[in-house]
Design a protein around this motif. Structure first.
Motif, PDB file in Angstrom:
ATOM      1  N   ALA A  98      14.257  43.642  52.173  1.00 52.37           N
ATOM      2  CA  ALA A  98      15.577  43.664  51.564  1.00 52.37           C
ATOM      3  C   ALA A  98      15.452  43.717  50.039  1.00 52.37           C
ATOM      4  N   THR A  99      16.328  44.505  49.411  1.00 52.96           N
ATOM      5  CA  THR A  99      16.386  44.525  47.949  1.00 52.96           C
ATOM      6  C   THR A  99      16.887  43.162  47.466  1.00 52.96           C
ATOM      7  N   SER A 100      17.884  42.636  48.169  1.00 50.90           N
ATOM      8  CA  SER A 100      18.318  41.250  47.939  1.00 50.90           C
ATOM      9  C   SER A 100      18.881  40.701  49.241  1.00 50.90           C
ATOM     10  N   GLY A 101      19.005  39.380  49.300  1.00 53.48           N
ATOM     11  CA  GLY A 101      19.455  38.730  50.525  1.00 53.48           C
ATOM     12  C   GLY A 101      18.272  38.340  51.402  1.00 53.48           C
ATOM     13  N   THR A 102      18.576  37.644  52.497  1.00 49.79           N
ATOM     14  CA  THR A 102      17.491  37.134  53.351  1.00 49.79           C
ATOM     15  C   THR A 102      17.787  37.371  54.828  1.00 49.79           C
TER      16      THR A 102
END
Ligand SMILES: Nc1ncnc2c1ncn2[C@@H]1O[C@H](COP(=O)(O)OP(=O)(O)OP(=O)(O)O)[C@@H](O)[C@H]1O
Ligand SMILES: [Mg+2]
Length: 270
Positions: free
Chosen positions: A66-70
């Motif tokens: 992910a580029t961001s987040g989990t």
């Protein structure tokens, strides 16, 4: 008394996708997507072509980060985990485009899935120790059992590439199950199926859940999705636009506008 009971929020999700964004250069394939899957659920992930469904599978199974987040599975964050590690944790998938080993028999193609848990070392396999032979025999038997379970009636010793298209798709599901998953992710398993095969697939998905699995289903066939899923998440242009029961999704105006409206106009969606 007649109120519908919702699942208690205390049940820990099996899969927790939390504000996940994935960018490929300028393309935002997933845009701040959040959803969870409870143990034992059949969750549908739908949306028009290019909505981000396969990308979502790819981030869950460690193909993309992910580029961001989990993403967390069974309480374990998946960030940085390799694909085989994620398989070992209990996530299995099939692919939108069938992926088989052409020079292997059907049962060997399924055994590849079981290998992830194999304790047979390289020396044991070279010297074909009794332990190795027993493990191999058990693995072969289990593969045949799984092929029967998914409804493949063709000869398991035949090359998988000689199988009918439908049997190849079912074989992929058997291979996924061979990894002893907790979560089974199916990417368009009904693509190219006739109505009778779709009907059998619905039963199979229920059987997979009843055998103790949780299922994440990407599928374009709305009858199948609505008929088999407990809950549905809808993506459009990488964003989650709706989430709910099949009845809620069918009557959601955003979904109808984005997706179902075009389905009604064009019944040939396979
Ligand atoms: N590796 C990649 N590199 C660049 N762009 C990508 C990559 N993978 C996916 N995309 C883009 O991300 C978007 C989402 O694609 P994805 O394959 O996840 O859609 P989908 O919902 O599975 O569609 P379909 O129903 O056609 O299978 C598309 O615009 C696609 O072109
Ligand atoms: Mg796809």
């Amino acid at each position: 008394m007649s109120e519908v009971q919702t699942a208690p929020s205390t049940v820990q999700p099996l899969l927790d996708v939390d504000h996940v964004t994935i960018k490929f250069g300028g393309v935002v394939a997933l845009d701040d997507v959040t959803f969870e899957i409870k143990p034992g659920e059949i969750l549908g992930l739908i949306g028009p072509n290019g909505a981000g469904k396969t990308t979502c599978f790819n981030v869950i199974t460690g193909v993309y980060q992910a580029t961001s987040g989990t993403v967390a599975f069974d309480g374990t964050p998946l960030k940085g985990k390799k694909r085989y590690q994620i398989t070992k944790l209990g996530i299995a998938r099939t692919f939108q485009n069938i992926r088989l080993f052409p020079s292997m028999s059907a049962e060997e193609n399924v055994m590849v899935g079981a290998d992830v848990h194999s304790k047979v070392g390289i020396l044991r396999s070279i010297f074909r120790t009794p332990y190795f032979r027993r493990t191999e025999r058990e693995s072969r038997e289990r593969s045949r059992e799984l092929l029967r379970f998914v409804g493949v009636n063709a000869d398991p010793e035949d090359f998988a590439v000689n199988f009918s298209y439908g049997d190849q798709r079912r074989l992929e599901i058997a291979r996924a199950l061979a990894t002893k998953p907790k979560l089974v992710c199916l990417d368009e398993p009904a693509a190219g199926f006739n109505p009778a095969e779709k009907q059998r697939l619905m039963q199979l998905i229920h059987d997979i859940r009843d055998a103790g699995n949780t299922v994440l289903l990407v599928e374009h066939d709305m009858n199948l999705v609505m008929g088999v899923c407990d809950r549905i998440v809808v993506l459009e242009f990488g964003r989650k636009i709706a989430e709910g029961t099949p009845a809620e999704i069918q009557s959601n105006p955003d979904v109808v506008a984005a997706y179902l409206g075009t389905e009604e106009d064009d019944d040939d969606t396979a």
